[in-house]
Design an enzyme around this catalytic site. Structure first.
Site, mmCIF file in Angstrom:
data_model
loop_
_atom_site.group_PDB
_atom_site.id
_atom_site.type_symbol
_atom_site.label_atom_id
_atom_site.label_comp_id
_atom_site.label_asym_id
_atom_site.label_seq_id
_atom_site.Cartn_x
_atom_site.Cartn_y
_atom_site.Cartn_z
ATOM 1 N N CYS A 156 -7.518 -28.050 9.173
ATOM 2 C CA CYS A 156 -6.174 -27.465 9.074
ATOM 3 C C CYS A 156 -5.259 -28.170 10.086
ATOM 4 O O CYS A 156 -5.708 -28.937 10.915
ATOM 5 C CB CYS A 156 -6.213 -25.949 9.295
ATOM 6 S SG CYS A 156 -6.300 -25.404 11.017
ATOM 7 N N GLY A 165 -11.373 3.994 0.153
ATOM 8 C CA GLY A 165 -12.308 4.847 0.861
ATOM 9 C C GLY A 165 -13.609 4.182 1.254
ATOM 10 O O GLY A 165 -14.606 4.862 1.482
ATOM 11 N N ASP A 203 0.871 -1.176 0.000
ATOM 12 C CA ASP A 203 0.000 0.000 0.000
ATOM 13 C C ASP A 203 0.906 1.224 0.000
ATOM 14 O O ASP A 203 2.038 1.183 0.467
ATOM 15 C CB ASP A 203 -0.963 -0.023 1.189
ATOM 16 C CG ASP A 203 -2.149 0.928 0.979
ATOM 17 O OD1 ASP A 203 -2.184 1.629 -0.048
ATOM 18 O OD2 ASP A 203 -3.045 0.957 1.849
ATOM 19 N N SER A 204 0.384 2.318 -0.541
ATOM 20 C CA SER A 204 1.221 3.466 -0.877
ATOM 21 C C SER A 204 1.556 4.381 0.285
ATOM 22 O O SER A 204 2.436 5.211 0.178
ATOM 23 C CB SER A 204 0.485 4.290 -1.924
ATOM 24 O OG SER A 204 -0.801 4.630 -1.420
ATOM 25 N N HIS A 229 -5.018 -20.950 11.951
ATOM 26 C CA HIS A 229 -6.380 -21.431 11.681
ATOM 27 C C HIS A 229 -7.201 -20.351 10.969
ATOM 28 O O HIS A 229 -7.874 -20.628 9.980
ATOM 29 C CB HIS A 229 -7.082 -21.874 12.968
ATOM 30 C CG HIS A 229 -8.561 -22.010 12.783
ATOM 31 N ND1 HIS A 229 -9.130 -23.138 12.229
ATOM 32 C CD2 HIS A 229 -9.567 -21.126 13.003
ATOM 33 C CE1 HIS A 229 -10.438 -22.940 12.126
ATOM 34 N NE2 HIS A 229 -10.736 -21.728 12.598
ATOM 35 N N ASP A 279 -2.838 8.028 -2.722
ATOM 36 C CA ASP A 279 -4.194 8.577 -2.784
ATOM 37 C C ASP A 279 -4.552 9.327 -1.510
ATOM 38 O O ASP A 279 -3.835 9.250 -0.517
ATOM 39 C CB ASP A 279 -5.202 7.434 -2.998
ATOM 40 C CG ASP A 279 -5.183 6.435 -1.847
ATOM 41 O OD1 ASP A 279 -4.105 6.201 -1.261
ATOM 42 O OD2 ASP A 279 -6.243 5.877 -1.530
ATOM 43 N N CYS A 297 -6.289 -27.633 13.658
ATOM 44 C CA CYS A 297 -7.492 -28.368 14.051
ATOM 45 C C CYS A 297 -7.249 -29.879 14.078
ATOM 46 O O CYS A 297 -7.930 -30.606 14.806
ATOM 47 C CB CYS A 297 -8.647 -28.005 13.117
ATOM 48 S SG CYS A 297 -9.215 -26.314 13.420
ATOM 49 N N ASP A 345 -7.801 -7.389 1.174
ATOM 50 C CA ASP A 345 -6.848 -7.510 2.274
ATOM 51 C C ASP A 345 -7.555 -7.019 3.524
ATOM 52 O O ASP A 345 -8.464 -6.188 3.438
ATOM 53 C CB ASP A 345 -5.608 -6.630 2.042
ATOM 54 C CG ASP A 345 -5.882 -5.175 2.413
ATOM 55 O OD1 ASP A 345 -6.501 -4.479 1.600
ATOM 56 O OD2 ASP A 345 -5.530 -4.762 3.534
ATOM 57 N N CYS A 401 -12.906 -27.993 9.865
ATOM 58 C CA CYS A 401 -11.784 -27.280 9.257
ATOM 59 C C CYS A 401 -10.739 -28.194 8.625
ATOM 60 O O CYS A 401 -10.486 -28.143 7.441
ATOM 61 C CB CYS A 401 -11.121 -26.363 10.279
ATOM 62 S SG CYS A 401 -9.676 -25.511 9.628
ATOM 63 N N GLN A 443 -11.356 6.891 -5.312
ATOM 64 C CA GLN A 443 -11.976 7.481 -4.123
ATOM 65 C C GLN A 443 -13.319 8.068 -4.547
ATOM 66 O O GLN A 443 -13.758 7.885 -5.665
ATOM 67 C CB GLN A 443 -11.056 8.536 -3.516
ATOM 68 C CG GLN A 443 -9.739 7.977 -2.971
ATOM 69 C CD GLN A 443 -9.935 7.084 -1.747
ATOM 70 O OE1 GLN A 443 -10.998 7.073 -1.110
ATOM 71 N NE2 GLN A 443 -8.900 6.316 -1.404
HETATM 72 N N1 GUN Z 1 -6.657 0.759 2.813
HETATM 73 C C1 GUN Z 1 -7.971 0.758 3.111
HETATM 74 N N2 GUN Z 1 -8.596 1.777 2.449
HETATM 75 C C2 GUN Z 1 -7.647 2.410 1.727
HETATM 76 C C3 GUN Z 1 -7.677 3.543 0.836
HETATM 77 O O1 GUN Z 1 -8.702 4.169 0.586
HETATM 78 N N3 GUN Z 1 -6.473 3.912 0.286
HETATM 79 C C4 GUN Z 1 -5.303 3.242 0.551
HETATM 80 N N4 GUN Z 1 -4.167 3.653 -0.032
HETATM 81 N N5 GUN Z 1 -5.262 2.186 1.376
HETATM 82 C C5 GUN Z 1 -6.420 1.779 1.951
HETATM 83 ZN ZN ZN Z 2 -8.512 -25.076 11.595
#
Ligand code: GUN
Ligand code: ZN
Length: 383
Positions: free
Chosen positions: A317, A227, A104-105, A346, A158, A320, A277, A315, A200
């Protein structure tokens, strides 16, 4: 050989092949090529902010068949610094992980973690949350740091406006994000590094549409929906995703940033999102919250004192297969570090199984009914 594979990976980086589409929804299965191997989508990317997915070794991540993890430009530039990581051969070599990494930036992190001083057309002046010193991060700096880190996917810099933000402010943030995106698209990159733009627009559908369209004109390798999930509530999250996803190029990967909950992921995949993520599985694990196919529960609860059952019956895994709730509860109650590690493994496996299940249903054309039954069975919070 490994070397030939890496050369091939760099040459192919950015290719995205949609291999299956669901019959009724916008869900699709694809493969995104990166300099560190293919990433099959839909995919959940575990968060490794400080060049580590907390508590997990790279070997354990490989055993979970994780293809891509996330790192953070802002945190890594604070500590140990991009120069240090570059000198040690880049982020992959530094952390001993040979799979793909998305960074991420820092835009979002600076706006949420640091105390802001000033936003200009060149970026953001802020105070570091580590040492309180003044720093500057903008599109040029963020791309240069990500180039030095050598991540496979770099994110454009951003501005994510907080919720609530009025239309006027959101409009200005979108304009800045677009100006910065132009600079990010042109910035020098590491070999084989690809770049995603970030949409955004807050809760304003027309701003999201315009932002998506203008970013698409810049020809990024992929597009993120930013966003969302900043406090606006479930219904507006769904609308934000919907308003953005349908205006993004269909042949490029779509990434919903910072989301999250399994039910939200299942829903967003139906709207054409490919990548996710979230700190949820790893963060919850560290305080003893077990995630399951149906919801979550605190393993520290007294009712598990003598419970011989695994964390999740269905599960299978490694955790487990071997350990009881009673044992893992005991580890948490005695502050043993194995407790958080086992629940992390897990919880990540729960996401791994979910992505497999989603892919299977997309390929079979049965995603809509799968999503309905998932929503009916899943409770975000259960104890
Ligand atoms: N992680 C969760 N939301 C955002 C977002 O709007 N911009 C960036 N760069 N990372 C994020
Ligand atoms: Zn498990």
């Amino acid at each position: 050989t490994a070397e030939a594979e890496q050369r091939e990976g760099r040459a192919q980086a950015g290719r995205f092949e949609v291999r299956a589409r669901d019959a009724e929804t916008d869900a699709r299965c694809g493969v995104l090529q990166t300099a560190h191997g293919p990433v099959h989508t839909p995919v959940f990317m575990p968060v490794g902010t400080q060049a580590t997915v907390k508590g997990m070794t790279p070997r354990e991540l490989e055993e979970l068949r994780i293809e891509i993890i996330l790192g953070n430009t802002y945190h890594l530039s604070e500590r140990p610094g991009a120069e240090v990581i570059e000198r040690l051969g880049g982020l992959h070599a530094f952390m001993g992980w040979n799979g793909a990494i998305l960074t991420d930036s820092g835009g979002y992190q600076v706006f949420s973690l640091a105390s802001l001083r000033e936003v200009t057309e060149d970026g953001v002046r802020f105070r570091s949350h580590v040492d309180g010193a003044e720093r500057f991060l903008g599109p040029d700096e963020a791309m240069e740091i990500q180039r030095r880190l050598g991540s496979d996917i770099a994110m454009a810099f951003d501005e994510c406006p907080p919720d609530p933000s009025d239309r006027d402010y959101t409009c200005k943030a979108v304009q800045r994000t677009l100006d910065w995106a132009v600079r990010c698209a042109r910035a020098p990159r590491a070999e084989g590094q690809i770049v995603f733009g970030i949409v955004q627009g807050g809760i304003f559908s027309d701003l999201r549409e315009e932002c998506a369209g203008r970013l698409a004109d810049l020809g990024f390798d992929g597009y993120a929906i930013g966003g969302v999930s900043v406090g606006e509530g479930e219904e507006l999250i769904t609308r934000g995703v919907e308003d953005t996803a349908r205006h993004l190029p269909p042949h490029r990967p779509r990434y919903l940033m910072g989301v999250g909950d399994p039910a939200q992921i299942v829903d967003a995949v139906a709207r054409g999102v490919d990548m996710f993520d979230c700190v949820m599985p790893t963060r919850l694990a560290r305080n003893g919250t077990v995630m399951t196919r149906r919801g979550r529960y605190p393993v520290k609860a007294g009712r598990f004192r003598t419970d011989p059952a695994p964390l999740e019956e269905e599960c299978g895994c490694e955790v487990c297969a071997r350990f009881s709730r009673a044992y893992i509860r005991h580890l948490f109650n005695t502050n043993e570090m194995l407790g958080p590690r086992l629940v992390t493994e897990h919880n990540l496996q729960v996401y791994g199984r979910l992505q497999e299940e989603m892919r299977t249903h997309i390929e079979a054309g049965t995603y809509a009914s799968f999503a309905r039954s998932f929503a009916a069975e899943y409770r975000g919070v259960r104890d």
